[in-house]
Design a protein around this motif. Structure first.
Motif, PDB file in Angstrom:
ATOM      1  N   ILE A 111      48.402 -26.078  16.260  1.00 31.45           N
ATOM      2  CA  ILE A 111      49.808 -25.768  17.130  1.00 31.45           C
ATOM      3  C   ILE A 111      50.402 -27.110  17.159  1.00 31.45           C
ATOM      4  CG2 ILE A 111      48.414 -23.826  18.344  1.00 31.45           C
ATOM      5  CD1 ILE A 111      47.847 -25.284  20.697  1.00 31.45           C
ATOM      6  N   GLU A 112      51.686 -26.318  17.235  1.00 31.99           N
ATOM      7  CA  GLU A 112      53.117 -27.776  16.946  1.00 31.99           C
ATOM      8  C   GLU A 112      53.298 -27.293  19.360  1.00 31.99           C
ATOM      9  OE1 GLU A 112      54.292 -29.370  15.476  1.00 31.99           O
ATOM     10  OE2 GLU A 112      52.994 -28.327  14.048  1.00 31.99           O
ATOM     11  N   ALA A 113      53.902 -28.451  19.681  1.00 34.45           N
ATOM     12  CA  ALA A 113      54.174 -28.231  20.976  1.00 34.45           C
ATOM     13  C   ALA A 113      55.066 -26.801  21.295  1.00 34.45           C
ATOM     14  CB  ALA A 113      54.487 -29.602  21.147  1.00 34.45           C
ATOM     15  N   SER A 114      55.642 -27.172  20.347  1.00 34.84           N
ATOM     16  CA  SER A 114      56.291 -25.907  20.641  1.00 34.84           C
ATOM     17  C   SER A 114      55.992 -24.112  21.199  1.00 34.84           C
ATOM     18  CB  SER A 114      57.919 -25.548  19.708  1.00 34.84           C
ATOM     19  OG  SER A 114      57.112 -25.763  18.336  1.00 34.84           O
ATOM     20  N   GLN A 115      54.666 -23.953  20.223  1.00 38.10           N
ATOM     21  CA  GLN A 115      54.244 -23.055  20.450  1.00 38.10           C
ATOM     22  C   GLN A 115      52.724 -23.270  21.825  1.00 38.10           C
ATOM     23  OE1 GLN A 115      51.989 -23.032  16.657  1.00 38.10           O
ATOM     24  NE2 GLN A 115      53.374 -21.618  15.763  1.00 38.10           N
ATOM     25  N   ILE A 116      53.107 -24.280  22.671  1.00 46.16           N
ATOM     26  CA  ILE A 116      52.280 -24.857  23.125  1.00 46.16           C
ATOM     27  C   ILE A 116      52.947 -23.739  25.130  1.00 46.16           C
ATOM     28  CG2 ILE A 116      50.785 -25.943  25.266  1.00 46.16           C
ATOM     29  CD1 ILE A 116      50.331 -27.621  22.803  1.00 46.16           C
ATOM     30  N   ASN A 117      52.509 -22.763  25.959  1.00 43.48           N
ATOM     31  CA  ASN A 117      53.176 -22.313  26.795  1.00 43.48           C
ATOM     32  C   ASN A 117      52.851 -23.292  27.824  1.00 43.48           C
ATOM     33  OD1 ASN A 117      54.505 -21.122  28.770  1.00 43.48           O
ATOM     34  ND2 ASN A 117      52.762 -19.565  29.081  1.00 43.48           N
ATOM     35  N   GLU A 118      51.619 -24.025  28.327  1.00 41.51           N
ATOM     36  CA  GLU A 118      50.911 -24.939  29.459  1.00 41.51           C
ATOM     37  C   GLU A 118      49.979 -25.029  29.014  1.00 41.51           C
ATOM     38  OE1 GLU A 118      51.299 -24.225  33.217  1.00 41.51           O
ATOM     39  OE2 GLU A 118      49.012 -22.149  33.150  1.00 41.51           O
ATOM     40  N   SER A 122      41.873 -30.468  34.862  1.00 41.02           N
ATOM     41  CA  SER A 122      41.417 -30.356  36.265  1.00 41.02           C
ATOM     42  C   SER A 122      40.075 -31.389  35.660  1.00 41.02           C
ATOM     43  CB  SER A 122      40.617 -29.047  36.301  1.00 41.02           C
ATOM     44  OG  SER A 122      39.680 -28.441  34.839  1.00 41.02           O
ATOM     45  N   LYS A 123      38.866 -31.141  36.717  1.00 45.63           N
ATOM     46  CA  LYS A 123      38.554 -32.744  36.344  1.00 45.63           C
ATOM     47  C   LYS A 123      37.385 -32.063  35.466  1.00 45.63           C
ATOM     48  CE  LYS A 123      34.705 -34.345  39.303  1.00 45.63           C
ATOM     49  NZ  LYS A 123      33.748 -33.946  40.727  1.00 45.63           N
ATOM     50  N   ASP A 124      37.340 -30.926  35.102  1.00 47.93           N
ATOM     51  CA  ASP A 124      36.054 -30.894  34.268  1.00 47.93           C
ATOM     52  C   ASP A 124      35.735 -30.097  33.099  1.00 47.93           C
ATOM     53  OD1 ASP A 124      33.281 -32.141  36.010  1.00 47.93           O
ATOM     54  OD2 ASP A 124      33.544 -30.703  36.785  1.00 47.93           O
ATOM     55  N   ALA A 125      37.860 -30.005  32.452  1.00 50.42           N
ATOM     56  CA  ALA A 125      38.167 -28.978  31.736  1.00 50.42           C
ATOM     57  C   ALA A 125      39.825 -29.120  31.779  1.00 50.42           C
ATOM     58  CB  ALA A 125      37.943 -27.448  32.050  1.00 50.42           C
ATOM     59  N   VAL A 126      39.636 -28.693  30.205  1.00 46.85           N
ATOM     60  CA  VAL A 126      41.343 -29.169  29.897  1.00 46.85           C
ATOM     61  C   VAL A 126      41.513 -28.054  28.868  1.00 46.85           C
ATOM     62  CG1 VAL A 126      42.990 -29.920  28.595  1.00 46.85           C
ATOM     63  CG2 VAL A 126      41.388 -31.872  29.488  1.00 46.85           C
ATOM     64  N   THR A 127      42.427 -26.591  29.458  1.00 46.39           N
ATOM     65  CA  THR A 127      43.175 -25.788  28.786  1.00 46.39           C
ATOM     66  C   THR A 127      44.118 -25.799  28.264  1.00 46.39           C
ATOM     67  OG1 THR A 127      41.480 -24.717  30.461  1.00 46.39           O
ATOM     68  CG2 THR A 127      43.035 -23.258  29.259  1.00 46.39           C
ATOM     69  N   VAL A 128      44.802 -25.810  27.285  1.00 45.12           N
ATOM     70  CA  VAL A 128      45.810 -25.255  26.410  1.00 45.12           C
ATOM     71  C   VAL A 128      45.968 -23.754  26.476  1.00 45.12           C
ATOM     72  CG1 VAL A 128      47.370 -25.641  24.293  1.00 45.12           C
ATOM     73  CG2 VAL A 128      45.251 -27.489  25.447  1.00 45.12           C
ATOM     74  N   GLN A 129      47.193 -23.499  26.989  1.00 42.84           N
ATOM     75  CA  GLN A 129      47.787 -21.723  26.814  1.00 42.84           C
ATOM     76  C   GLN A 129      49.098 -22.205  26.105  1.00 42.84           C
ATOM     77  OE1 GLN A 129      47.180 -19.448  29.344  1.00 42.84           O
ATOM     78  NE2 GLN A 129      47.270 -17.982  28.473  1.00 42.84           N
ATOM     79  N   ILE A 130      48.295 -20.793  24.624  1.00 42.22           N
ATOM     80  CA  ILE A 130      49.429 -20.832  23.514  1.00 42.22           C
ATOM     81  C   ILE A 130      50.487 -19.791  23.736  1.00 42.22           C
ATOM     82  CG2 ILE A 130      49.251 -20.283  20.859  1.00 42.22           C
ATOM     83  CD1 ILE A 130      46.708 -21.581  21.949  1.00 42.22           C
ATOM     84  N   LYS A 131      51.266 -19.530  23.563  1.00 39.50           N
ATOM     85  CA  LYS A 131      52.389 -18.482  23.746  1.00 39.50           C
ATOM     86  C   LYS A 131      51.904 -17.434  22.986  1.00 39.50           C
ATOM     87  CE  LYS A 131      56.934 -21.795  25.020  1.00 39.50           C
ATOM     88  NZ  LYS A 131      57.566 -22.410  24.805  1.00 39.50           N
ATOM     89  N   PRO A 132      52.775 -17.391  21.064  1.00 34.72           N
ATOM     90  CA  PRO A 132      52.540 -16.130  21.152  1.00 34.72           C
ATOM     91  C   PRO A 132      51.789 -15.446  21.499  1.00 34.72           C
ATOM     92  CG  PRO A 132      52.395 -18.369  19.448  1.00 34.72           C
ATOM     93  CD  PRO A 132      52.481 -18.464  20.641  1.00 34.72           C
ATOM     94  N   PHE A 158      50.684 -36.519  25.837  1.00 30.76           N
ATOM     95  CA  PHE A 158      50.857 -35.556  24.544  1.00 30.76           C
ATOM     96  C   PHE A 158      52.142 -34.271  25.251  1.00 30.76           C
ATOM     97  CE2 PHE A 158      51.199 -31.381  22.772  1.00 30.76           C
ATOM     98  CZ  PHE A 158      51.315 -32.096  21.639  1.00 30.76           C
ATOM     99  N   ALA A 159      51.599 -34.382  26.510  1.00 32.41           N
ATOM    100  CA  ALA A 159      52.514 -33.106  27.266  1.00 32.41           C
ATOM    101  C   ALA A 159      53.195 -33.937  28.093  1.00 32.41           C
ATOM    102  CB  ALA A 159      52.378 -32.706  29.004  1.00 32.41           C
ATOM    103  N   ALA A 160      53.894 -35.250  28.159  1.00 30.38           N
ATOM    104  CA  ALA A 160      55.092 -35.949  28.316  1.00 30.38           C
ATOM    105  C   ALA A 160      56.102 -36.236  27.221  1.00 30.38           C
ATOM    106  CB  ALA A 160      54.639 -37.105  29.106  1.00 30.38           C
ATOM    107  N   LYS A 161      55.545 -36.347  25.927  1.00 26.46           N
ATOM    108  CA  LYS A 161      56.534 -36.461  24.889  1.00 26.46           C
ATOM    109  C   LYS A 161      56.369 -35.218  24.506  1.00 26.46           C
ATOM    110  CE  LYS A 161      53.586 -40.704  23.005  1.00 26.46           C
ATOM    111  NZ  LYS A 161      52.797 -40.738  21.955  1.00 26.46           N
ATOM    112  N   ASN A 162      56.316 -34.823  24.062  1.00 28.39           N
ATOM    113  CA  ASN A 162      56.487 -32.995  24.807  1.00 28.39           C
ATOM    114  C   ASN A 162      57.350 -32.128  24.503  1.00 28.39           C
ATOM    115  OD1 ASN A 162      56.209 -33.300  20.630  1.00 28.39           O
ATOM    116  ND2 ASN A 162      53.906 -33.778  21.940  1.00 28.39           N
ATOM    117  N   ASN A 163      56.894 -32.662  25.795  1.00 27.58           N
ATOM    118  CA  ASN A 163      58.021 -31.370  27.010  1.00 27.58           C
ATOM    119  C   ASN A 163      56.877 -30.263  27.500  1.00 27.58           C
ATOM    120  OD1 ASN A 163      60.471 -33.743  28.061  1.00 27.58           O
ATOM    121  ND2 ASN A 163      61.414 -32.811  26.368  1.00 27.58           N
ATOM    122  N   VAL A 164      56.228 -30.708  27.527  1.00 22.41           N
ATOM    123  CA  VAL A 164      55.375 -29.476  27.574  1.00 22.41           C
ATOM    124  C   VAL A 164      54.258 -28.832  29.148  1.00 22.41           C
ATOM    125  CG1 VAL A 164      53.022 -28.637  27.309  1.00 22.41           C
ATOM    126  CG2 VAL A 164      54.013 -29.441  25.356  1.00 22.41           C
ATOM    127  N   ALA A 165      54.256 -28.038  29.799  1.00 19.65           N
ATOM    128  CA  ALA A 165      54.780 -28.048  30.872  1.00 19.65           C
ATOM    129  C   ALA A 165      52.691 -27.858  31.873  1.00 19.65           C
ATOM    130  CB  ALA A 165      54.450 -26.635  31.489  1.00 19.65           C
TER     131      ALA A 165
END
Length: 169
Positions: A111-118, A122-132, A158-165
């Motif tokens: 997935i491209e950075a433009s397709q990522i919503n936010e 957290s301490k035990d998990a990373v969640t990537v929310q996809i837009k479409p 990655f989030a800082a470089k690509n302006n992802v919430a």
């Protein structure tokens, strides 16, 4: 770099690694040309389920399998498949300059950075929310056995470089 140059680097790295391995020296890690970082976890749930099925087959058909060896082959095949999945099919996340790649059930997905919503860290998990479609990719310490400190640091970059919430919990 040009493709020819990349092929030459890969070829030379491969031959150098073979000679270093024969002499007992550590291998030179292959440098990825796009600057991406791959973090690997370990999947344990499906291998555990297959191992339990194999043991169940071996125990439950113990008395019946006196004349037919197919019961034994079935149970041993489940156990072999569990070991193979545990050691070979490892979950991973590849963090590139502007894309994330991960192994999903049907294969590798990018997935491209433009397709990522936010991205939620957290301490035990990373969640990537996809837009479409609103799908989520979840990488956890318990289920996927990722090193969360390293993963959360790379995801924040990655989030800082690509302006992802980015949301931290």
């Amino acid at each position: 770099m040009s493709r020819k140059w990349e092929r030459m680097v890969r070829k030379n790295t491969k031959t150098t690694n073979k000679s270093r391995q024969k002499s007992g020296q550590p291998r030179i890690s292959e440098i990825q040309s796009d600057g991406s970082v791959t973090l690997k976890g370990r999947s344990w749930f499906l291998p555990m389920l297959l191992m339990a099925t194999g043991v169940f087959c071996l125990i439950s058909f113990r008395g019946i399998a006196g004349q037919d060896n197919l019961y034994w082959i079935t149970g041993i095949s489940y156990i072999f498949l569990a070991v193979l999945i545990y050691y070979v099919r490892r979950p991973f996340i590849k963090i590139g300059k502007n894309a994330l790649t991960s192994r999903r059930f049907g294969g590798d997905r990018t997935i491209e950075a433009s397709q990522i919503n936010e991205i939620t860290v957290s301490k035990d998990a990373v969640t990537v929310q996809i837009k479409p479609k609103g799908n989520r990719w979840v990488f956890t310490r318990l289920y996927n056995r990722f090193q969360m400190d390293e993963l959360s640091g790379k995801i924040k970059e990655f989030a800082a470089k690509n302006n992802v919430a980015l949301k931290e919990e």
